[in-house]
Design a protein around this motif. Sequence first.
Motif, PDB file in Angstrom:
ATOM      1  N   GLY A 286     -12.225  17.316 -13.826  1.00 48.40           N
ATOM      2  CA  GLY A 286     -11.370  17.299 -12.642  1.00 48.40           C
ATOM      3  C   GLY A 286     -11.908  16.507 -11.479  1.00 48.40           C
ATOM      4  N   GLY A 287     -12.794  15.556 -11.747  1.00 54.19           N
ATOM      5  CA  GLY A 287     -13.336  14.742 -10.668  1.00 54.19           C
ATOM      6  C   GLY A 287     -14.444  15.400  -9.874  1.00 54.19           C
ATOM      7  N   VAL A 288     -14.869  16.599 -10.271  1.00 57.59           N
ATOM      8  CA  VAL A 288     -15.973  17.277  -9.593  1.00 57.59           C
ATOM      9  C   VAL A 288     -17.267  16.508  -9.856  1.00 57.59           C
ATOM     10  CG1 VAL A 288     -17.376  19.386  -9.522  1.00 57.59           C
ATOM     11  CG2 VAL A 288     -14.880  19.529  -9.731  1.00 57.59           C
ATOM     12  N   THR A 289     -18.051  16.285  -8.825  1.00 56.64           N
ATOM     13  CA  THR A 289     -19.330  15.604  -8.983  1.00 56.64           C
ATOM     14  C   THR A 289     -20.462  16.520  -8.543  1.00 56.64           C
ATOM     15  OG1 THR A 289     -19.282  14.594  -6.771  1.00 56.64           O
ATOM     16  CG2 THR A 289     -18.265  13.356  -8.589  1.00 56.64           C
ATOM     17  N   ASP A 290     -21.645  16.253  -9.060  1.00 53.47           N
ATOM     18  CA  ASP A 290     -22.827  17.041  -8.716  1.00 53.47           C
ATOM     19  C   ASP A 290     -24.046  16.192  -9.046  1.00 53.47           C
ATOM     20  OD1 ASP A 290     -24.400  19.141  -7.882  1.00 53.47           O
ATOM     21  OD2 ASP A 290     -23.444  20.628  -9.175  1.00 53.47           O
ATOM     22  N   VAL A 291     -25.208  16.648  -8.632  1.00 53.65           N
ATOM     23  CA  VAL A 291     -26.431  15.959  -9.037  1.00 53.65           C
ATOM     24  C   VAL A 291     -26.821  16.449 -10.426  1.00 53.65           C
ATOM     25  CG1 VAL A 291     -27.280  15.522  -6.702  1.00 53.65           C
ATOM     26  CG2 VAL A 291     -27.865  17.668  -7.845  1.00 53.65           C
ATOM     27  N   MET A 292     -27.462  15.599 -11.175  1.00 56.35           N
ATOM     28  CA  MET A 292     -27.847  15.930 -12.551  1.00 56.35           C
ATOM     29  C   MET A 292     -28.702  17.200 -12.605  1.00 56.35           C
ATOM     30  SD  MET A 292     -27.085  13.160 -14.797  1.00 56.35           S
ATOM     31  CE  MET A 292     -28.426  12.382 -15.678  1.00 56.35           C
ATOM     32  N   ALA A 293     -29.537  17.404 -11.582  1.00 54.10           N
ATOM     33  CA  ALA A 293     -30.448  18.537 -11.578  1.00 54.10           C
ATOM     34  C   ALA A 293     -29.725  19.876 -11.583  1.00 54.10           C
ATOM     35  CB  ALA A 293     -31.391  18.463 -10.367  1.00 54.10           C
ATOM     36  N   ARG A 294     -28.442  19.889 -11.248  1.00 57.31           N
ATOM     37  CA  ARG A 294     -27.678  21.137 -11.239  1.00 57.31           C
ATOM     38  C   ARG A 294     -27.061  21.462 -12.608  1.00 57.31           C
ATOM     39  NH1 ARG A 294     -26.362  24.498  -6.677  1.00 57.31           N
ATOM     40  NH2 ARG A 294     -24.139  24.147  -6.965  1.00 57.31           N
TER      41      ARG A 294
ATOM     42  N   SER B 161     -25.196  11.795 -20.242  1.00 61.13           N
ATOM     43  CA  SER B 161     -25.269  10.445 -20.817  1.00 61.13           C
ATOM     44  C   SER B 161     -24.347   9.459 -20.104  1.00 61.13           C
ATOM     45  CB  SER B 161     -24.909  10.504 -22.308  1.00 61.13           C
ATOM     46  OG  SER B 161     -25.758  11.401 -23.004  1.00 61.13           O
ATOM     47  N   GLY B 162     -23.676   9.926 -19.047  1.00 63.59           N
ATOM     48  CA  GLY B 162     -22.817   9.034 -18.270  1.00 63.59           C
ATOM     49  C   GLY B 162     -21.440   8.826 -18.853  1.00 63.59           C
ATOM     50  N   ARG B 163     -21.030   9.699 -19.780  1.00 63.39           N
ATOM     51  CA  ARG B 163     -19.699   9.597 -20.386  1.00 63.39           C
ATOM     52  C   ARG B 163     -18.778  10.664 -19.792  1.00 63.39           C
ATOM     53  NH1 ARG B 163     -23.182   9.251 -24.993  1.00 63.39           N
ATOM     54  NH2 ARG B 163     -22.731  11.429 -25.509  1.00 63.39           N
ATOM     55  N   PRO B 164     -17.460  10.527 -19.948  1.00 65.68           N
ATOM     56  CA  PRO B 164     -16.551  11.589 -19.501  1.00 65.68           C
ATOM     57  C   PRO B 164     -16.890  12.917 -20.170  1.00 65.68           C
ATOM     58  CG  PRO B 164     -15.317   9.597 -19.999  1.00 65.68           C
ATOM     59  CD  PRO B 164     -16.727   9.349 -20.476  1.00 65.68           C
ATOM     60  N   MET B 165     -16.777  13.994 -19.438  1.00 70.47           N
ATOM     61  CA  MET B 165     -17.144  15.306 -19.960  1.00 70.47           C
ATOM     62  C   MET B 165     -16.318  15.657 -21.193  1.00 70.47           C
ATOM     63  SD  MET B 165     -17.533  18.860 -17.819  1.00 70.47           S
ATOM     64  CE  MET B 165     -18.277  20.315 -18.568  1.00 70.47           C
ATOM     65  N   TYR B 166     -15.000  15.512 -21.100  1.00 66.33           N
ATOM     66  CA  TYR B 166     -14.085  15.728 -22.221  1.00 66.33           C
ATOM     67  C   TYR B 166     -13.137  14.537 -22.316  1.00 66.33           C
ATOM     68  CZ  TYR B 166     -15.494  20.680 -22.027  1.00 66.33           C
ATOM     69  OH  TYR B 166     -16.210  21.849 -22.035  1.00 66.33           O
TER      70      TYR B 166
END
Length: 229
Positions: A113-121, A56-61
């Motif tokens: 921790g700033g890790v990024t990925d594509v949504m499909a993962r 949803s585009g919000r911070p994970m935690y």
Amino acid sequence: MATLRAATDSLLDRAARLGSLGDDAVRAPSALPGWTRGHVLAHLARNADALVNVLSGRPMYASAEARDADIAAGAPRPLAEQLDDVRASAARLAQTAGAIPADGWSARCELRGGVTDVMARIPFRRLVEVELHHVDLDAGYTLDQLPADFVNREIDFLTARFAGNEQVPPLSLSAPDGTTWTTGAPPSDGDRVLVTGAPYALMGWLAGRTTGTGVRAEGGAVLPTLPPL
């Protein structure tokens, strides 16, 4: 998502069988040091909600402290409440994923921790949580029972994660069917430590679930200790 639903149902079915042991079963130690089975189940529920945030585009935690506090607070609950929470949070995740348009899955998102990925993962990342924590429940589901497709894909993911890591010696992993992977620091002399074992054993070692049960370093080499993920 279909594979994830099936894996979640399998975990819930097995965890429900713990009910025959009473609520003490959820307070018993899991296979993870310092965590009860209740910690594992609470983490799974909160992780699903965290991935809803990611999609949803919000911070994970809200914070690392809030994540840990939520797990600790949820751990002592009765088994039935734990299972309802895991089931409901999984449904929220599935509903959120189902609302993403086909072209939305290629967008990038941010995890901890700033890790990024594509949504499909994200569905596979959740599948890793469900499958490995199913094993961590120490309720009869073991590494050798993990689906072969999942194991091989997780080895691909973990070897990519350790690739170039100077804390990991240059490694070549080999399964009995001849499948190989390389990871770790770049070799200065072209040589890598050859580690052999069944795929599930290799994955268990890479994922920190064992210290090397079922795998061996060939040629007299010492099996290295891997850094935490």
